[in-house]
Design a protein around this motif. Structure first.
Motif, mmCIF file in Angstrom:
data_model
loop_
_atom_site.group_PDB
_atom_site.id
_atom_site.type_symbol
_atom_site.label_atom_id
_atom_site.label_comp_id
_atom_site.label_asym_id
_atom_site.label_seq_id
_atom_site.Cartn_x
_atom_site.Cartn_y
_atom_site.Cartn_z
ATOM 1 N N PHE A 141 68.982 -65.906 64.731
ATOM 2 C CA PHE A 141 68.972 -64.984 65.471
ATOM 3 C C PHE A 141 67.730 -64.874 65.763
ATOM 4 C CE2 PHE A 141 71.229 -63.407 61.882
ATOM 5 C CZ PHE A 141 70.787 -63.956 60.749
ATOM 6 N N ILE A 158 64.147 -60.281 63.215
ATOM 7 C CA ILE A 158 64.747 -59.871 63.766
ATOM 8 C C ILE A 158 65.052 -59.041 64.950
ATOM 9 C CG2 ILE A 158 65.663 -61.695 62.653
ATOM 10 C CD1 ILE A 158 69.064 -59.491 63.154
ATOM 11 N N TYR A 180 79.525 -59.393 57.037
ATOM 12 C CA TYR A 180 77.678 -58.881 58.117
ATOM 13 C C TYR A 180 77.138 -58.452 57.081
ATOM 14 C CZ TYR A 180 80.234 -59.117 62.891
ATOM 15 O OH TYR A 180 81.063 -59.917 63.483
ATOM 16 N N GLY A 181 76.416 -58.124 57.361
ATOM 17 C CA GLY A 181 74.685 -57.247 56.265
ATOM 18 C C GLY A 181 75.125 -56.412 55.133
ATOM 19 N N ASP A 239 68.230 -56.991 66.842
ATOM 20 C CA ASP A 239 68.800 -57.245 66.111
ATOM 21 C C ASP A 239 70.137 -55.715 66.640
ATOM 22 O OD1 ASP A 239 71.714 -57.144 62.854
ATOM 23 O OD2 ASP A 239 72.470 -57.399 65.079
ATOM 24 N N GLY A 297 72.444 -59.883 66.837
ATOM 25 C CA GLY A 297 72.438 -60.603 65.251
ATOM 26 C C GLY A 297 73.635 -60.559 64.443
ATOM 27 N N ASP A 306 76.221 -57.584 69.958
ATOM 28 C CA ASP A 306 75.518 -57.457 68.512
ATOM 29 C C ASP A 306 74.628 -58.981 68.702
ATOM 30 O OD1 ASP A 306 76.570 -58.153 65.141
ATOM 31 O OD2 ASP A 306 74.771 -58.049 66.528
ATOM 32 N N GLY A 360 72.865 -55.058 66.633
ATOM 33 C CA GLY A 360 74.357 -54.577 65.897
ATOM 34 C C GLY A 360 73.879 -53.674 65.123
ATOM 35 N N THR A 361 72.608 -52.931 64.419
ATOM 36 C CA THR A 361 72.110 -53.091 63.377
ATOM 37 C C THR A 361 71.347 -51.919 64.061
ATOM 38 O OG1 THR A 361 71.999 -55.180 61.755
ATOM 39 C CG2 THR A 361 70.584 -52.932 61.652
HETATM 40 O O1 LIG Z 1 74.833 -58.969 59.503
HETATM 41 C C1 LIG Z 1 74.350 -58.666 59.534
HETATM 42 C C2 LIG Z 1 74.441 -58.052 60.595
HETATM 43 C C3 LIG Z 1 74.862 -56.280 61.164
HETATM 44 C C4 LIG Z 1 74.833 -55.940 61.820
HETATM 45 C C5 LIG Z 1 75.492 -56.061 63.087
HETATM 46 N N1 LIG Z 1 74.582 -57.117 63.350
HETATM 47 C C6 LIG Z 1 74.534 -58.203 62.646
HETATM 48 N N2 LIG Z 1 73.175 -59.450 59.464
HETATM 49 C C7 LIG Z 1 71.689 -58.700 59.934
HETATM 50 C C8 LIG Z 1 71.192 -59.912 60.564
HETATM 51 C C9 LIG Z 1 70.655 -60.416 59.240
HETATM 52 C C10 LIG Z 1 72.606 -61.185 58.077
HETATM 53 C C11 LIG Z 1 73.302 -60.297 57.975
#
Ligand SMILES: O=C([C@@H]1CCCNC1)N1CCCCC1
Length: 325
Positions: free
Chosen positions: A189, A213, A74-75, A215, A32, A30, A217-218
């Motif tokens: 990031f 960013i 996490y987001g 990411d 991110g 990940d 992991g998204t």
């Molecule tokens: O928590 C996250 C992601 C969740 C999925 C996995 N990567 C991190 N964010 C995205 C980047 C800005 C802050 C929140």
């Protein structure tokens, strides 16, 4: 040295086998976030379920970090927390001899139910590592001094195994040029300028968010809300569905190509409209891979975009590059 780890794709994540104190777990790489945390034998058996759980008592190289703790949110609302130690962590062929490993003693329900991943390996910058009393280095930062080149690459594929490599850029993995942009790591990031987008080949200035960013992991491509609205205005029958949690449209709809600028050089990374649908949500309705970021100032370029390209994350000069493949 240089190494490669082949993640197993699963729905929306790319997992790679990681050896910790001689125990192998499948972790979600990940870019991110910056915590390396694992399911552990300290969790309840109902939380562990089918997951591999790391057992520090069975590692001869484990070292406790007395009094340290971590907690991440996490987001998407998921989270985990626990205690910390150090162990030998090996990915592909690169070894961090004393890597901070975060032992989960609590994990949120979405991690319990995601039986394919046994934790996360953060590849963001250690300034957002959540370990108290002192943030610790990511795996990449730990091995950086030993790598031939201070880089890792991500070559994510659609529903097929992708590959992360540390320490080299395999130039046979891409075609044409690498489009490289400086990264501003001050938020932790791989963040860069992104102020333009394209729909069906026409380019527009992005009046909302000005950065993005990378990411891994998204799963989705989360752009400024105005940009998402402009995109779906060109998808017949689309609507913003609160129940689905984003824009949906008839699976039979014609979806235009969508592109986002990477850095201020003007390069627009494009996704063919045919690759934008993320999931069928039933009754012939599809959920789009492009969605709004909910008004945050940054855009989150996840796998919907990254799987179209070969990506180079350079920790030496803090840059991000992508190339067609
Ligand atoms: O928590 C996250 C992601 C969740 C999925 C996995 N990567 C991190 N964010 C995205 C980047 C800005 C802050 C929140």
């Amino acid at each position: 040295g240089e190494v490669s780890a082949t993640p197993e794709p699963n729905e929306s994540e790319y997992l790679s086998p990681v050896s910790i104190g001689g125990q192998t777990l499948n972790l979600d790489f990940d870019t991110g976030s910056a915590d390396l945390w694992v399911f552990s034998t300290s969790l309840s058996s109902s939380s562990i379920g089918q997951h591999a759980a790391f057992d520090p008592s069975k590692s001869s190289t484990w070292e406790d970090y007395p009094g340290a703790s971590w907690q991440i949110m996490y987001g998407d609302g998921s989270g985990a927390s626990g205690t910390v130690g150090f162990d030998v962590v090996e990915v592909g062929g690169a070894t961090a001899s004393r890597q901070a490993v975060e032992i989960a003693t609590k994990v949120s329900s979405s991690f319990v139910s995601d039986v394919n991943n046994d934790g996360l390996l953060g590849l963001g910058f250690s300034k957002i590592n959540t370990i108290e009393p002192q943030p610790q280095k990511t795996f990449f930062e730990s091995v950086l001094p030993k790598l031939d080149q201070p880089v890792f690459t991500a070559d994510l594929e659609d529903d097929a195994a992708g590959t992360y490599e540390f320490g080299r850029v395999d130039t046979t993995k891409y075609t044409g040029m690498l489009h490289v942009t400086p990264v501003d790591s001050s938020n932790g990031f791989w963040e860069f300028a992104s102020t333009a987008y394209s729909i069906g080949g026409t380019t527009y200035q992005n009046s909302g968010a000005s950065t993005a960013i990378a990411d891994t992991g998204t799963s989705l491509l989360l752009v400024d809300d105005n940009v998402a609205q402009a995109f779906y205005a060109q998808v017949q029958g689309s609507q913003l569905s609160r129940t689905a949690g984003g824009y949906v449209y008839p699976c039979s709809a014609q979806v235009p190509d969508f592109g986002v600028q990477i850095g201020s050089s003007g390069f627009i990374a494009t996704i063919p409209g045919s690759d934008i649908t993320f999931a069928e949500v039933g009754q012939g309705t599809c959920f789009g891979g492009v969605q709004g970021n909910g008004g945050g100032g940054i855009q989150i370029f996840g796998d919907v975009l990254l799987k179209q390209y070969f990506a180079v994350f350079n920790g030496g000069n803090e840059s991000f590059g992508i190339a067609a493949k």
